[in-house]
Write a protein that holds these residues in place. Sequence first.
Motif, PDB file in Angstrom:
ATOM      1  N   MET A  10      -7.923  -4.937   0.353  1.00 58.21           N
ATOM      2  CA  MET A  10      -9.251  -5.225   0.879  1.00 58.21           C
ATOM      3  C   MET A  10      -9.444  -6.733   1.006  1.00 58.21           C
ATOM      4  SD  MET A  10     -11.476  -2.651  -1.570  1.00 58.21           S
ATOM      5  CE  MET A  10     -13.027  -3.047  -0.765  1.00 58.21           C
ATOM      6  N   TYR A  18      -6.853  -6.228  -4.006  1.00 59.16           N
ATOM      7  CA  TYR A  18      -6.876  -4.770  -3.906  1.00 59.16           C
ATOM      8  C   TYR A  18      -8.081  -4.201  -4.627  1.00 59.16           C
ATOM      9  CZ  TYR A  18      -4.470  -4.383  -8.501  1.00 59.16           C
ATOM     10  OH  TYR A  18      -4.112  -4.463  -9.813  1.00 59.16           O
ATOM     11  N   ASN A  19      -8.393  -2.966  -4.274  1.00 60.10           N
ATOM     12  CA  ASN A  19      -9.688  -2.382  -4.624  1.00 60.10           C
ATOM     13  C   ASN A  19     -10.012  -2.404  -6.113  1.00 60.10           C
ATOM     14  OD1 ASN A  19      -7.463  -0.396  -4.442  1.00 60.10           O
ATOM     15  ND2 ASN A  19      -8.947   1.078  -5.198  1.00 60.10           N
ATOM     16  N   ARG A  20      -9.029  -2.147  -6.966  1.00 65.37           N
ATOM     17  CA  ARG A  20      -9.328  -2.060  -8.399  1.00 65.37           C
ATOM     18  C   ARG A  20      -9.822  -3.392  -8.965  1.00 65.37           C
ATOM     19  NH1 ARG A  20      -4.570  -0.396 -11.507  1.00 65.37           N
ATOM     20  NH2 ARG A  20      -3.266  -0.756  -9.689  1.00 65.37           N
ATOM     21  N   ASP A  63      -4.268   2.656  -4.497  1.00 64.78           N
ATOM     22  CA  ASP A  63      -4.592   1.250  -4.277  1.00 64.78           C
ATOM     23  C   ASP A  63      -4.812   1.003  -2.787  1.00 64.78           C
ATOM     24  OD1 ASP A  63      -4.440   0.646  -6.904  1.00 64.78           O
ATOM     25  OD2 ASP A  63      -2.566  -0.467  -6.813  1.00 64.78           O
ATOM     26  N   GLU A  94     -13.353  -4.068  -7.531  1.00 64.79           N
ATOM     27  CA  GLU A  94     -14.370  -3.197  -8.137  1.00 64.79           C
ATOM     28  C   GLU A  94     -14.731  -3.641  -9.549  1.00 64.79           C
ATOM     29  OE1 GLU A  94     -12.431   0.551  -7.830  1.00 64.79           O
ATOM     30  OE2 GLU A  94     -12.722   0.705  -5.649  1.00 64.79           O
ATOM     31  N   ASP A 135     -11.317  -9.827  -0.022  1.00 66.55           N
ATOM     32  CA  ASP A 135     -12.054 -10.149  -1.241  1.00 66.55           C
ATOM     33  C   ASP A 135     -13.437 -10.695  -0.860  1.00 66.55           C
ATOM     34  OD1 ASP A 135     -13.106 -11.223  -3.539  1.00 66.55           O
ATOM     35  OD2 ASP A 135     -11.258 -12.232  -4.168  1.00 66.55           O
ATOM     36  N   GLU A 170       0.840  -1.210   0.000  1.00 67.72           N
ATOM     37  CA  GLU A 170       0.000   0.000   0.000  1.00 67.72           C
ATOM     38  C   GLU A 170       0.867   1.249   0.000  1.00 67.72           C
ATOM     39  OE1 GLU A 170      -3.471   0.703   2.268  1.00 67.72           O
ATOM     40  OE2 GLU A 170      -3.951  -1.411   2.520  1.00 67.72           O
TER      41      GLU A 170
END
Length: 493
Positions: A235, A251-253, A232, A256, A237, A224
């Motif tokens: 998180m 990770y968030n991307r 980034d 999402e 999952d 991070e």
Amino acid sequence: MKIGFDNEKYINTQSAQIMKRISQFDGKLYLELGGKLFDDFHASRVLPGFEPDSKIKMLMHLKDELEIVISISAIDIVKNKIRGDYGISYDLEVLRLIDTFRSIGLYVGSVVITQYSGQIVADAFKKRLESLGVSVFLHYVIEGYPTNLELIVSDEGFGKNDYIITSKPLVVVTAPGPGSGKMATCLSQLYHEHKRGIKAGYAKFETFPVWNLPLKHPVNLAYESATADLNDVNMIDPFHLEAYGETAVNYNRDIEVFPVLNAMFEKILGQSPYKSPTDMGVNMAGNCIIDDEICKNASKKEIIRRYYNTLCDCKKGIATKDSVYKIELVMKQAGISTEDRPVVKGALDKAEKTGEPATCMELPDGKLITGKTSSLLGASAACILNVLKELAGVEEEKYLIPPEIIEPIQNLKVNNLGNKNPRLHIDEALIALSMSATMSEDAKKAFSMLSHLKGLEAHSSVILSSNDMSTFKKLGVNLTCESVYHSKKLYHG
């Protein structure tokens, strides 16, 4: 250096995992490869024992099965986007990557220019590559990507893209940097392969975050801090947790975009092969940690280094305060502060005592060695020489380089080369040391200790010149600086 990571196990298990994934499809896998293929020093710093070229060694295990496709965005070519570590543009990095892959016997099949919409400079780059014998394909801008599924997964979307001709079962899609369109390239190829009756697969290979380490494990927190400028965030999952009842970190991307990717897979293949973004990955790094405590400590050190580097980038105008605030939050989560980096206090104390810039380095036994600014040497050059003396067992008061060697170099710098600073930089001091080593046994012993500098920690009380920073990097020293300049000049070379 204490080892916390089994590199040989990593290469073997990672290779086996990729081959296993190929077998799950019709013998054709598009592998999106993120992060650095060469010189992955972040991984080697946070996972002591991980070799910077591990990914390349792993690919060499699969050499006969793979070819490489390099993806570059036309938008990045237009912007003349620069790689910060090498200082070269993305288009030149593509050429460098091709040369490097070829030099070790890996086959580069082609280059794909993504997000293409007729840019003149992209056309010029395509022409240049083709004149060098490199196959080039074009992938176009798709309106509404990645959410307009009806258009994307159609002959007017992915179908409009060039079909990249490949010949190997494993196609590694890599790029000169983030945002180059690697994932879109893979998905476009899946569409084209499906139209040709081939059920090809897709997988993602990124070292970080490590999916089977805890969310707030220092290794993942260090990731991070390394991507603070990209926003980034690691998180849990939620798709993986729901599907398997197991906690995994992503990770968030990726989280999402997964619902959209899943829908694309279903549209292209009939059904999705994956239940979570973690499923898409093939990363085995977490299984190769052999001493968790060593990796935790190494990662905490990396977070602090990232903090200082980002502060300096802010001073240079290439980073934002938001990135600093994010790393400060990461430091709190890791339970660390700048006081956990001893070389900082060592450099600042020396600077305060002398009233001039100072540098401090930490030896493996924890001993701090400092260097001060003098009429002959810059603080960093003095510090390096003092460390070499200590490692070689040379008495502190002895000169490694006689003034009669240094002074002619200073005269050359000032009188012939127009340099206003007569003090020797690190590289100049080391050249002088190599000359002195032909005449002095002490200098010879000190010079032989150069390889022992790799992995040591250093801190400067001021932002160093690009020359000194580059030399520290080449020596493998982990350098940080205070975010202040020595002078009030606007230009700092």
